[in-house]
Design an enzyme around this catalytic site. Sequence first.
Site, mmCIF file in Angstrom:
data_model
loop_
_atom_site.group_PDB
_atom_site.id
_atom_site.type_symbol
_atom_site.label_atom_id
_atom_site.label_comp_id
_atom_site.label_asym_id
_atom_site.label_seq_id
_atom_site.Cartn_x
_atom_site.Cartn_y
_atom_site.Cartn_z
ATOM 1 N N LYS A 24 0.864 -1.238 -0.023
ATOM 2 C CA LYS A 24 0.051 0.030 0.060
ATOM 3 C C LYS A 24 0.872 1.409 0.079
ATOM 4 O O LYS A 24 0.513 2.201 -0.666
ATOM 5 C CB LYS A 24 -1.013 -0.032 1.252
ATOM 6 N N ARG A 29 2.940 5.678 -3.356
ATOM 7 C CA ARG A 29 4.105 6.633 -3.837
ATOM 8 C C ARG A 29 4.171 6.423 -5.347
ATOM 9 O O ARG A 29 4.487 7.449 -5.957
ATOM 10 C CB ARG A 29 5.182 6.292 -2.927
ATOM 11 N N ARG A 118 -8.221 13.200 12.156
ATOM 12 C CA ARG A 118 -6.609 12.639 12.528
ATOM 13 C C ARG A 118 -5.583 13.815 12.358
ATOM 14 O O ARG A 118 -6.208 14.848 11.577
ATOM 15 C CB ARG A 118 -6.431 11.535 11.662
ATOM 16 N N SER A 162 7.509 10.118 11.161
ATOM 17 C CA SER A 162 6.400 9.782 10.433
ATOM 18 C C SER A 162 7.024 9.770 8.847
ATOM 19 O O SER A 162 7.593 10.743 8.295
ATOM 20 C CB SER A 162 5.652 10.906 10.269
ATOM 21 N N GLN A 164 4.951 9.611 6.281
ATOM 22 C CA GLN A 164 4.143 10.299 5.419
ATOM 23 C C GLN A 164 4.551 11.789 5.481
ATOM 24 O O GLN A 164 4.414 12.467 4.405
ATOM 25 C CB GLN A 164 2.738 10.376 6.029
ATOM 26 N N ASP A 309 1.862 -0.427 12.277
ATOM 27 C CA ASP A 309 1.117 -0.743 11.764
ATOM 28 C C ASP A 309 0.506 -2.275 12.346
ATOM 29 O O ASP A 309 -0.533 -2.900 11.906
ATOM 30 C CB ASP A 309 0.786 -0.904 10.254
ATOM 31 N N LYS A 336 -3.933 6.805 14.455
ATOM 32 C CA LYS A 336 -4.248 5.711 13.330
ATOM 33 C C LYS A 336 -5.623 5.720 13.129
ATOM 34 O O LYS A 336 -6.497 6.782 13.253
ATOM 35 C CB LYS A 336 -3.681 4.610 13.688
ATOM 36 N N ARG A 382 -7.168 -2.698 10.568
ATOM 37 C CA ARG A 382 -6.128 -3.548 11.091
ATOM 38 C C ARG A 382 -6.810 -4.169 12.425
ATOM 39 O O ARG A 382 -6.309 -5.166 12.783
ATOM 40 C CB ARG A 382 -4.997 -2.775 11.404
HETATM 41 C C1 S3P Z 1 2.889 5.249 6.043
HETATM 42 C C2 S3P Z 1 3.245 5.653 7.163
HETATM 43 C C3 S3P Z 1 3.186 5.123 8.335
HETATM 44 C C4 S3P Z 1 1.881 4.105 8.534
HETATM 45 C C5 S3P Z 1 0.856 4.303 7.342
HETATM 46 C C6 S3P Z 1 1.548 4.392 6.296
HETATM 47 C C7 S3P Z 1 3.263 5.480 4.560
HETATM 48 O O1 S3P Z 1 2.293 6.356 8.788
HETATM 49 O O2 S3P Z 1 1.382 3.756 9.448
HETATM 50 O O3 S3P Z 1 -0.036 3.143 7.477
HETATM 51 O O4 S3P Z 1 3.028 5.155 3.678
HETATM 52 O O5 S3P Z 1 4.231 6.561 4.631
HETATM 53 P P1 S3P Z 1 3.306 7.764 9.612
HETATM 54 O O6 S3P Z 1 3.947 8.143 8.446
HETATM 55 O O7 S3P Z 1 2.038 8.666 10.262
HETATM 56 O O8 S3P Z 1 3.965 7.075 10.654
#
Ligand code: S3P
Length: 424
Positions: A24, A29, A118, A162, A164, A309, A336, A382
């Site tokens: 995923k 990306r 969130r 993070s 993300q 996760d 989350k 999850r």
């Molecule tokens: C993810 C990063 C994680 C993860 C999420 C997917 C990603 O989150 O928990 O399911 O694809 O970059 P965070 O970046 O908030 O830690």
Amino acid sequence: MEDARRIEPAGGVFRTGVRIPGDKSMSHRALVFASLAEGDSEITGLAPGQDVASTALALQNLGMKRTGNRFSPPHIMTEPEGPIDCGNSGTTMRLLAGSLAGTPFRVSLTGDASLVSRPMGRLIAPLGALGVEVETQPDGTGPITTGGAQIHGADVSIGVASAQVRTAFELAAIQADGPSSIDSPAGYRDHTERWLESFGLGEADDGTKMEIFPGRIPGARYDIPGDPSSAAYLWASAALVEGAHIVTPGISLNPGRLGFLTILERMGATVQGEVTGSIHGDAVGTVEITGGSLQAVEVFGDTVAAAIDELPLVAVLAAYAEGVTIVREASELRAKESDRIASTTAMIRALGGGAEATEDGFAVIGTGFLDGGTVDAVGDHRIAMAAAIAATAADSQVTILGASAANVSWPSFYKTLEAVWSSQ
Ligand code: S3P
């Protein structure tokens, strides 16, 4: 109740191989990279769930074209008529907040009730340093707006590991007028960093700092490997049955995704891994798990981010293990798809186990068994899937309320699990 699913215990020792659906994180990306690219990209093996569909649809609404596996970036981004719906997907909202920073117009990003509760405020400072104005609601949640920025290079450091937020920063920084850098605590998945480095758009140091150079992502080919965060459910199920064996080929072995395998090994499962290839500098390989008797563990530090996760699954394993398992320094769990400190401990207790929430994690008392019972998935994929795995060795059935939450990441999960358990 509609959308309730009953899972009977596995009922024996299973041994099989499974091809896991596409990762995923990498699917999001690859789509976003393709939308910013100089030419067409080819993507195979995209993750099947609603989350990745949210990213694909958002980018198509902004002018990206898709023909089969071929993705053509928009010549000029189309201004959407209204807010872009990111569904349940935090990754969609956060990655687009960065990748759309340089659009000539402002874009509003929204989502379902869980997503708009969130934390998005964490994007404001790092993107702000690049000159990107991200607006959130007064409490730091979505809907958010981004775009319309003149992006300048900047050096930032963030307080959470993070991936993300790092990715949002990096995707905006490649559109800047000069170099940038970002640093954060360790343990994050560094797919974006590896891919940018392979395209000559960045350089990671030996630690956690990444330099980003402005430039265009080339059109590229992405063969997305299997998702370790999905494979983890089957690995955990095998770990719960002495002698059970699962082989999963073609899985992402990014270091930021290996935390759960480290934990499984420390708990007493047999873990074997072999690197068989890579995608733009990011390792891919086969993982084999054999079940054994499990011991409690303590989880903290970098392993938390690298297993973030999978921590609901750690709680399930812990209930069947010997001793008290403690997960700490994991307050990110509260941010989350549900408050996963609350929903994970509620799941274990609903099944007859002993679990306590703490401020930054949880403790689970390993009794070696779970009774079975009814778990409310609280809209969190999850939790739904972890509850199904808890049924593996339970004394009676597990009923999951809101079981279809699994569709956001793995729509055929229950069917696959049934097939795995019947391979005896
Ligand atoms: C993810 C990063 C994680 C993860 C999420 C997917 C990603 O989150 O928990 O399911 O694809 O970059 P965070 O970046 O908030 O830690």
